[in-house]
Design a protein around this motif. Structure first.
Motif, PDB file in Angstrom:
ATOM      1  N   ALA A   1       0.834  -1.209   0.000  1.00 19.29           N
ATOM      2  CA  ALA A   1       0.000   0.000   0.000  1.00 19.29           C
ATOM      3  C   ALA A   1       0.870   1.263   0.000  1.00 19.29           C
ATOM      4  N   ALA A   2       1.955   1.226   0.789  1.00 21.39           N
ATOM      5  CA  ALA A   2       2.855   2.386   0.842  1.00 21.39           C
ATOM      6  C   ALA A   2       3.532   2.618  -0.506  1.00 21.39           C
ATOM      7  N   GLN A   3       3.960   1.522  -1.162  1.00 21.60           N
ATOM      8  CA  GLN A   3       4.630   1.668  -2.455  1.00 21.60           C
ATOM      9  C   GLN A   3       3.665   2.200  -3.526  1.00 21.60           C
ATOM     10  N   LEU A   4       2.446   1.679  -3.539  1.00 19.04           N
ATOM     11  CA  LEU A   4       1.456   2.139  -4.522  1.00 19.04           C
ATOM     12  C   LEU A   4       1.090   3.603  -4.287  1.00 19.04           C
ATOM     13  N   THR A   5       0.987   3.995  -3.016  1.00 22.45           N
ATOM     14  CA  THR A   5       0.711   5.404  -2.698  1.00 22.45           C
ATOM     15  C   THR A   5       1.834   6.300  -3.204  1.00 22.45           C
ATOM     16  N   ARG A   6       3.076   5.835  -3.043  1.00 22.06           N
ATOM     17  CA  ARG A   6       4.226   6.619  -3.510  1.00 22.06           C
ATOM     18  C   ARG A   6       4.157   6.830  -5.015  1.00 22.06           C
TER      19      ARG A   6
ATOM     20  N   LEU B   1       3.602  20.751  -1.932  1.00 17.52           N
ATOM     21  CA  LEU B   1       4.028  20.537  -0.550  1.00 17.52           C
ATOM     22  C   LEU B   1       3.180  19.451   0.113  1.00 17.52           C
ATOM     23  N   ALA B   2       1.861  19.497  -0.102  1.00 23.26           N
ATOM     24  CA  ALA B   2       0.966  18.479   0.484  1.00 23.26           C
ATOM     25  C   ALA B   2       1.302  17.088  -0.051  1.00 23.26           C
ATOM     26  N   LEU B   3       1.534  17.002  -1.360  1.00 23.71           N
ATOM     27  CA  LEU B   3       1.911  15.716  -1.953  1.00 23.71           C
ATOM     28  C   LEU B   3       3.245  15.224  -1.395  1.00 23.71           C
ATOM     29  N   ALA B   4       4.181  16.157  -1.203  1.00 27.49           N
ATOM     30  CA  ALA B   4       5.502  15.783  -0.693  1.00 27.49           C
ATOM     31  C   ALA B   4       5.397  15.177   0.706  1.00 27.49           C
ATOM     32  N   VAL B   5       4.531  15.742   1.553  1.00 27.98           N
ATOM     33  CA  VAL B   5       4.350  15.208   2.907  1.00 27.98           C
ATOM     34  C   VAL B   5       3.865  13.763   2.842  1.00 27.98           C
ATOM     35  N   VAL B   6       2.848  13.527   2.003  1.00 24.52           N
ATOM     36  CA  VAL B   6       2.322  12.159   1.854  1.00 24.52           C
ATOM     37  C   VAL B   6       3.400  11.238   1.295  1.00 24.52           C
ATOM     38  N   GLY B   7       4.117  11.710   0.289  1.00 22.48           N
ATOM     39  CA  GLY B   7       5.143  10.884  -0.335  1.00 22.48           C
ATOM     40  C   GLY B   7       6.243  10.493   0.632  1.00 22.48           C
ATOM     41  N   PHE B   8       6.726  11.446   1.424  1.00 20.21           N
ATOM     42  CA  PHE B   8       7.792  11.135   2.367  1.00 20.21           C
ATOM     43  C   PHE B   8       7.342  10.128   3.425  1.00 20.21           C
TER      44      PHE B   8
ATOM     45  N   PRO C   1       3.804   6.193  15.741  1.00 18.79           N
ATOM     46  CA  PRO C   1       3.587   7.557  15.222  1.00 18.79           C
ATOM     47  C   PRO C   1       4.827   8.434  15.327  1.00 18.79           C
ATOM     48  N   VAL C   2       5.526   8.331  16.451  1.00 15.03           N
ATOM     49  CA  VAL C   2       6.741   9.133  16.643  1.00 15.03           C
ATOM     50  C   VAL C   2       7.824   8.675  15.673  1.00 15.03           C
ATOM     51  N   SER C   3       8.001   7.366  15.560  1.00 12.86           N
ATOM     52  CA  SER C   3       9.048   6.832  14.677  1.00 12.86           C
ATOM     53  C   SER C   3       8.800   7.203  13.224  1.00 12.86           C
ATOM     54  N   VAL C   4       7.552   7.112  12.787  1.00 10.60           N
ATOM     55  CA  VAL C   4       7.218   7.448  11.394  1.00 10.60           C
ATOM     56  C   VAL C   4       7.494   8.923  11.131  1.00 10.60           C
ATOM     57  N   ALA C   5       7.049   9.790  12.040  1.00  9.85           N
ATOM     58  CA  ALA C   5       7.257  11.234  11.863  1.00  9.85           C
ATOM     59  C   ALA C   5       8.745  11.571  11.870  1.00  9.85           C
ATOM     60  N   VAL C   6       9.491  10.988  12.798  1.00 13.00           N
ATOM     61  CA  VAL C   6      10.923  11.269  12.908  1.00 13.00           C
ATOM     62  C   VAL C   6      11.668  10.788  11.672  1.00 13.00           C
ATOM     63  N   ASP C   7      11.312   9.600  11.182  1.00 14.93           N
ATOM     64  CA  ASP C   7      11.984   9.076   9.995  1.00 14.93           C
ATOM     65  C   ASP C   7      11.692   9.943   8.767  1.00 14.93           C
ATOM     66  N   ALA C   8      10.464  10.448   8.675  1.00 18.39           N
ATOM     67  CA  ALA C   8      10.114  11.343   7.564  1.00 18.39           C
ATOM     68  C   ALA C   8      10.932  12.630   7.631  1.00 18.39           C
ATOM     69  N   VAL C   9      11.092  13.197   8.836  1.00 16.94           N
ATOM     70  CA  VAL C   9      11.916  14.399   9.011  1.00 16.94           C
ATOM     71  C   VAL C   9      13.363  14.106   8.603  1.00 16.94           C
ATOM     72  N   HIS C  10      13.841  12.924   8.975  1.00 14.57           N
ATOM     73  CA  HIS C  10      15.202  12.510   8.624  1.00 14.57           C
ATOM     74  C   HIS C  10      15.383  12.487   7.104  1.00 14.57           C
TER      75      HIS C  10
END
Length: 466
Positions: free
Chosen positions: A152-157, A185-192, A208-217
């Protein structure tokens, strides 16, 4: 009874007409972070016999497939760098007098790499999780992957990338507006977010914390490296001294924010995935992370030199000096990306240290003229170990009643004299006991069994304790 799966419970039917003896069950499941996890156990029908040879752990991966998975990850990260940095610079820092054709090629190359990496990831996930070869992919396997969180994540990307093409075209042409930028910008947030949702962060202790932190990384990495690439390839070569005087201070602030986000996110990720100093030093994940930290520290040293050149104005007047420093940063960070690609497919240290503590299972069969003795010791590591002994006739055809048992444990290399092990009879042919083995080394276990008033024999075995 039919095969069925209910939550974490799997019910599998077995052949009812099997011979008496001991059987091995091997299993392989896909964890929440999309990696294969396997193991096995034995059971007996009617009587206990010599267990089958130790089977595949269930988590082994074909070497070619494992290498291809890491390569695909690396190409995906490289695509992010080529896409995000150039888009950001073209949008906010690019001088109007300069042509956009050549930088646009970087953007479309980044698009291609990310899409290729994502499609390759979907294909490789089938043999990666099933333990097959590179081309051992069938329709059922693909459907299973596409129906998973990873799929699902790959197809969303892919969907995000296709939608982003319409918004990036105006940026490449220099005709973009505020609405285009906000939607991008909105698409980029979803993509990351699709990267952490398909990896370790989704299965961490605090998802939730790990996902957000990894996206920031990821964002910080892409902005920093992508911006550096635009500087070294184009701006430091094509921009005038006056233009560089305006561009470089702004870029310096961006780079500072990106590096700060990278370090902060890396720190939080380390705390979540490592958990302890022992896990950091004694696991593959921990050692790779230390290597990554060392490389990042080296990059930061070079970045500090670049920042000094910018702040003192030397970078604008002598762009060749700054260009060389940036090239060094890019080369080192390319190695960092390679280490990161390996990290995301390495068992997190917190999980690996638990597996180490669980240890292994020691099992052997000792035979003489009076009896055959099945010895099982778990976890075969320093500390307390559970010992189970099963006595059989010499031909292992049936259980053997034992009148008296005696077991001693010694560690000659460390001058530990034989210590008698207390035993608890469970049946006439099966006893159990707890053995304390406080030191690693080759322990000698000695088993004396009396099977009648006058018949008695002793057997020995050496057990490696880690």
């Amino acid at each position: 009874i039919r095969d069925r799966f209910e939550g974490s419970i799997a019910t599998i039917t077995v052949d009812q007409n099997v011979p008496r003896g001991t059987y091995l069950v091997s299993y392989r499941v896909i964890s929440a972070d999309s990696h294969p996890v396997g193991g096995g156990f034995t059971y007996s029908v009617g009587e206990r016999t010599t267990p089958p040879d130790e089977a595949d752990s269930g988590s082994d991966v074909n070497t070619v497939v494992a290498t291809a998975v890491v390569t695909a990850k690396f190409l995906g990260y490289a695509g992010l760098v080529l896409l995000v940095g150039p888009v950001l610079v073209l949008t906010l820092l690019w001088p109007r007098r300069l042509a956009r054709t050549v930088p646009a090629r970087l953007i479309w190359t980044g698009f291609g790499l990310i899409i290729a990496s994502t499609l390759a990831g979907l294909w490789l996930q089938v043999p990666y999780t099933a333990g097959g070869g590179l081309f051992e992919v069938d329709l059922d396997g693909l459907i299973a992957v596409l129906g998973s969180q990873f799929g699902a994540a790959q197809l969303t990307r892919i969907g995000v990338l296709l939608a982003a093409i319409l918004l990036i075209r105006p940026i490449v042409a220099g005709t973009d507006g505020r609405a285009d930028r906000l939607m991008l910008l909105a698409l980029a947030v979803v993509g990351f977010l699709t990267w952490p949702l398909a990896g370790h962060p989704a299965a961490s202790t605090i998802p939730p914390v790990s996902v957000a932190v990894d996206a920031v990384h990821l964002v910080s990495m892409a902005v920093w490296l992508g911006g550096l690439l635009m500087l070294v390839l184009f701006l430091l070569r094509w921009a005038t001294t006056e233009e560089l005087g305006a561009i470089l201070p702004i870029w310096s602030r961006w780079a500072t924010l990106a590096v700060s986000g990278l370090l902060l996110a890396g720190l939080v990720q380390g705390l979540l995935e490592i958990g302890s100093l022992n896990a950091l030093l004694s696991t593959t994940y921990g050692r790779l992370l230390l290597a990554k930290v060392g490389l990042v520290a080296l990059v930061l040293l070079v970045a500090a030199i670049s920042r000094h050149l910018v702040q003192t104005g030397i970078g604008a007047h002598r762009p060749s000096w700054l260009r060389r420093a940036v090239w060094v940063e890019l080369v080192i960070t390319a190695v960092v990306l390679g280490v990161t690609s390996t990290l995301v497919h390495t068992t997190p240290a917190r999980t690996a240290i638990i597996e180490q503590r669980m240890g292994s299972f020691f099992s052997t069969r000792l035979t003489n003229d009076l009896f055959s003795l099945q010895v099982e010791l778990y976890p075969a590591r320093r500390g307390n170990n559970s010992l189970h002994l099963y006595a059989f006739t010499p031909d292992s055809s049936r259980p053997l009643s034992v009148a008296e048992w005696k077991v001693t444990a010694a560690l000659p290399a460390h001058e530990v004299e034989p210590i008698e092990v207390p035993l608890l009879p469970l049946t006439d042919s099966h006893v159990t006991g707890e053995v304390s083995m406080p030191t690693a080394g080759d322990w000698e276990l000695r088993f004396t069994l009396r099977v009648s008033e006058i018949d008695q024999a002793t057997v020995n075995v050496t057990v490696p304790i880690k």
